[in-house]
Each structure stands twice: as C-alpha cells, then as structure tokens.
Write a protein that holds these residues in place. Sequence first.
Motif, PDB file in Angstrom:
ATOM      1  N   ARG A  55      46.319  27.721  42.575  1.00 32.24           N
ATOM      2  CA  ARG A  55      46.337  28.149  41.170  1.00 32.24           C
ATOM      3  C   ARG A  55      45.126  29.008  40.803  1.00 32.24           C
ATOM      4  O   ARG A  55      45.257  30.001  40.101  1.00 32.24           O
ATOM      5  CB  ARG A  55      46.430  26.942  40.245  1.00 32.24           C
ATOM      6  CG  ARG A  55      47.782  26.257  40.285  1.00 32.24           C
ATOM      7  CD  ARG A  55      47.795  24.967  39.455  1.00 32.24           C
ATOM      8  NE  ARG A  55      47.201  25.093  38.146  1.00 32.24           N
ATOM      9  CZ  ARG A  55      47.840  25.452  37.033  1.00 32.24           C
ATOM     10  NH1 ARG A  55      49.122  25.732  37.087  1.00 32.24           N
ATOM     11  NH2 ARG A  55      47.212  25.527  35.878  1.00 32.24           N
ATOM     12  N   ALA A  56      43.958  28.629  41.285  1.00 31.17           N
ATOM     13  CA  ALA A  56      42.747  29.397  40.961  1.00 31.17           C
ATOM     14  C   ALA A  56      42.835  30.800  41.552  1.00 31.17           C
ATOM     15  O   ALA A  56      42.456  31.778  40.900  1.00 31.17           O
ATOM     16  CB  ALA A  56      41.501  28.674  41.464  1.00 31.17           C
ATOM     17  N   GLN A  57      43.343  30.904  42.765  1.00 30.40           N
ATOM     18  CA  GLN A  57      43.477  32.225  43.391  1.00 30.40           C
ATOM     19  C   GLN A  57      44.548  33.050  42.687  1.00 30.40           C
ATOM     20  O   GLN A  57      44.365  34.258  42.495  1.00 30.40           O
ATOM     21  CB  GLN A  57      43.800  32.086  44.880  1.00 30.40           C
ATOM     22  CG  GLN A  57      43.789  33.424  45.593  1.00 30.40           C
ATOM     23  CD  GLN A  57      44.036  33.314  47.087  1.00 30.40           C
ATOM     24  OE1 GLN A  57      44.340  32.249  47.604  1.00 30.40           O
ATOM     25  NE2 GLN A  57      43.911  34.428  47.772  1.00 30.40           N
ATOM     26  N   ILE A  58      45.638  32.407  42.280  1.00 25.24           N
ATOM     27  CA  ILE A  58      46.687  33.123  41.539  1.00 25.24           C
ATOM     28  C   ILE A  58      46.104  33.675  40.236  1.00 25.24           C
ATOM     29  O   ILE A  58      46.337  34.834  39.885  1.00 25.24           O
ATOM     30  CB  ILE A  58      47.894  32.213  41.250  1.00 25.24           C
ATOM     31  CG1 ILE A  58      48.565  31.775  42.550  1.00 25.24           C
ATOM     32  CG2 ILE A  58      48.898  32.921  40.337  1.00 25.24           C
ATOM     33  CD1 ILE A  58      49.531  30.601  42.377  1.00 25.24           C
ATOM     34  N   ALA A  59      45.332  32.853  39.544  1.00 23.69           N
ATOM     35  CA  ALA A  59      44.718  33.297  38.283  1.00 23.69           C
ATOM     36  C   ALA A  59      43.752  34.454  38.518  1.00 23.69           C
ATOM     37  O   ALA A  59      43.760  35.446  37.769  1.00 23.69           O
ATOM     38  CB  ALA A  59      44.008  32.126  37.602  1.00 23.69           C
ATOM     39  N   ALA A  60      42.934  34.344  39.545  1.00 27.34           N
ATOM     40  CA  ALA A  60      41.960  35.400  39.833  1.00 27.34           C
ATOM     41  C   ALA A  60      42.649  36.704  40.214  1.00 27.34           C
ATOM     42  O   ALA A  60      42.272  37.783  39.731  1.00 27.34           O
ATOM     43  CB  ALA A  60      41.010  34.954  40.952  1.00 27.34           C
ATOM     44  N   GLU A  61      43.658  36.620  41.061  1.00 27.50           N
ATOM     45  CA  GLU A  61      44.380  37.832  41.465  1.00 27.50           C
ATOM     46  C   GLU A  61      45.160  38.409  40.294  1.00 27.50           C
ATOM     47  O   GLU A  61      45.272  39.634  40.152  1.00 27.50           O
ATOM     48  CB  GLU A  61      45.295  37.546  42.655  1.00 27.50           C
ATOM     49  CG  GLU A  61      44.574  37.167  43.932  1.00 27.50           C
ATOM     50  CD  GLU A  61      43.655  38.242  44.484  1.00 27.50           C
ATOM     51  OE1 GLU A  61      43.705  39.413  44.053  1.00 27.50           O
ATOM     52  OE2 GLU A  61      42.857  37.907  45.389  1.00 27.50           O
ATOM     53  N   SER A  62      45.705  37.558  39.442  1.00 26.38           N
ATOM     54  CA  SER A  62      46.418  38.030  38.253  1.00 26.38           C
ATOM     55  C   SER A  62      45.475  38.776  37.318  1.00 26.38           C
ATOM     56  O   SER A  62      45.841  39.804  36.742  1.00 26.38           O
ATOM     57  CB  SER A  62      47.074  36.859  37.515  1.00 26.38           C
ATOM     58  OG  SER A  62      48.095  36.272  38.293  1.00 26.38           O
ATOM     59  N   ALA A  63      44.256  38.263  37.183  1.00 27.54           N
ATOM     60  CA  ALA A  63      43.259  38.946  36.353  1.00 27.54           C
ATOM     61  C   ALA A  63      42.942  40.322  36.934  1.00 27.54           C
ATOM     62  O   ALA A  63      42.841  41.313  36.192  1.00 27.54           O
ATOM     63  CB  ALA A  63      41.997  38.101  36.232  1.00 27.54           C
ATOM     64  N   ASP A  64      42.789  40.399  38.256  1.00 32.02           N
ATOM     65  CA  ASP A  64      42.534  41.690  38.903  1.00 32.02           C
ATOM     66  C   ASP A  64      43.700  42.647  38.664  1.00 32.02           C
ATOM     67  O   ASP A  64      43.495  43.838  38.392  1.00 32.02           O
ATOM     68  CB  ASP A  64      42.338  41.523  40.419  1.00 32.02           C
ATOM     69  CG  ASP A  64      41.047  40.824  40.788  1.00 32.02           C
ATOM     70  OD1 ASP A  64      40.170  40.682  39.916  1.00 32.02           O
ATOM     71  OD2 ASP A  64      40.928  40.424  41.962  1.00 32.02           O
ATOM     72  N   LEU A  65      44.922  42.131  38.760  1.00 30.43           N
ATOM     73  CA  LEU A  65      46.110  42.959  38.540  1.00 30.43           C
ATOM     74  C   LEU A  65      46.146  43.477  37.106  1.00 30.43           C
ATOM     75  O   LEU A  65      46.364  44.679  36.879  1.00 30.43           O
ATOM     76  CB  LEU A  65      47.376  42.161  38.857  1.00 30.43           C
ATOM     77  CG  LEU A  65      48.708  42.842  38.568  1.00 30.43           C
ATOM     78  CD1 LEU A  65      48.846  44.169  39.304  1.00 30.43           C
ATOM     79  CD2 LEU A  65      49.855  41.897  38.928  1.00 30.43           C
ATOM     80  N   LEU A  66      45.916  42.609  36.142  1.00 30.22           N
ATOM     81  CA  LEU A  66      45.922  43.040  34.739  1.00 30.22           C
ATOM     82  C   LEU A  66      44.829  44.066  34.468  1.00 30.22           C
ATOM     83  O   LEU A  66      45.052  45.035  33.735  1.00 30.22           O
ATOM     84  CB  LEU A  66      45.783  41.841  33.812  1.00 30.22           C
ATOM     85  CG  LEU A  66      47.019  40.958  33.719  1.00 30.22           C
ATOM     86  CD1 LEU A  66      46.701  39.674  32.957  1.00 30.22           C
ATOM     87  CD2 LEU A  66      48.167  41.707  33.057  1.00 30.22           C
ATOM     88  N   PHE A  67      43.661  43.854  35.052  1.00 26.20           N
ATOM     89  CA  PHE A  67      42.567  44.818  34.892  1.00 26.20           C
ATOM     90  C   PHE A  67      43.005  46.197  35.386  1.00 26.20           C
ATOM     91  O   PHE A  67      42.885  47.199  34.674  1.00 26.20           O
ATOM     92  CB  PHE A  67      41.326  44.349  35.654  1.00 26.20           C
ATOM     93  CG  PHE A  67      40.265  45.403  35.766  1.00 26.20           C
ATOM     94  CD1 PHE A  67      39.385  45.628  34.724  1.00 26.20           C
ATOM     95  CD2 PHE A  67      40.175  46.200  36.896  1.00 26.20           C
ATOM     96  CE1 PHE A  67      38.419  46.627  34.806  1.00 26.20           C
ATOM     97  CE2 PHE A  67      39.214  47.196  36.992  1.00 26.20           C
ATOM     98  CZ  PHE A  67      38.333  47.410  35.950  1.00 26.20           C
ATOM     99  N   HIS A  68      43.505  46.268  36.603  1.00 22.13           N
ATOM    100  CA  HIS A  68      43.894  47.561  37.167  1.00 22.13           C
ATOM    101  C   HIS A  68      45.087  48.163  36.435  1.00 22.13           C
ATOM    102  O   HIS A  68      45.172  49.387  36.287  1.00 22.13           O
ATOM    103  CB  HIS A  68      44.149  47.430  38.679  1.00 22.13           C
ATOM    104  CG  HIS A  68      42.882  47.305  39.451  1.00 22.13           C
ATOM    105  ND1 HIS A  68      42.309  46.086  39.724  1.00 22.13           N
ATOM    106  CD2 HIS A  68      42.061  48.250  39.976  1.00 22.13           C
ATOM    107  CE1 HIS A  68      41.178  46.286  40.388  1.00 22.13           C
ATOM    108  NE2 HIS A  68      41.012  47.587  40.555  1.00 22.13           N
TER     109      HIS A  68
END
Length: 104
Positions: A55-68
């Motif tokens: 879950r933590a990795q999904i959240a972190a990668e999702s944040a990176d995706l939204l940023f880009h």
Amino acid sequence: MTAIDTLYATILERRAADPSESYVAALTGKGRAKIAQKVGEEAVETALAAVGGDRAQIAAESADLLFHLCVLWADCDLSPQDIYAVLEQRQGRSGLAEKASRSS
C-alpha cells in the motif's frame, strides 16, 4: 483548494524557474514527448506496485504519477478544472456506456 490544485499551482510557478534548480523546469525544457514518457513510466510503476500489493508503495507511485500528469497538463495548457469538468460530465453514467459513446 484540493491537493491536486495546490500541486498544479506549484508546477505552474516552477515551469519558468532555472532548470538547474527545478525538476519541473528541467523536465518542461525537455519537451512534451519526455513529459509524456515520464507519465508512462510512472503509470507502469504504479501498476507494478499494485500487483505487488504494498500500500505504501502504491501510494508513493500514485503520487509520482499524479505529479507527472500535472506537469503534462500544464504543458498542454489544461488545468485540473478542465479534467474535473470531464469527470463531472461522465458522472452518473455507466463506464461501459461512456466508453461506447467515445467509440462512435
């Protein structure tokens, strides 16, 4: 103001910054194709994190995706409000019906 709106406003400010001091400015300077490539990379990383189930990795990668994705929107002269408007138009419609309407 939502977190996406705040992020987008920050991205707009940083686009004109010194590329040696701002990742947003440096990425923007490389052009839309590079920005789009980064969106794709982050989407794949998000999907892989989801498969892994952390879950933590999904959240972190999702944040990176939204940023880009926000960097890409800015480059395309789209705002979060433009995206919200499309989502609002689709609200209350079946996903299958919405997809079928785009095919015709």
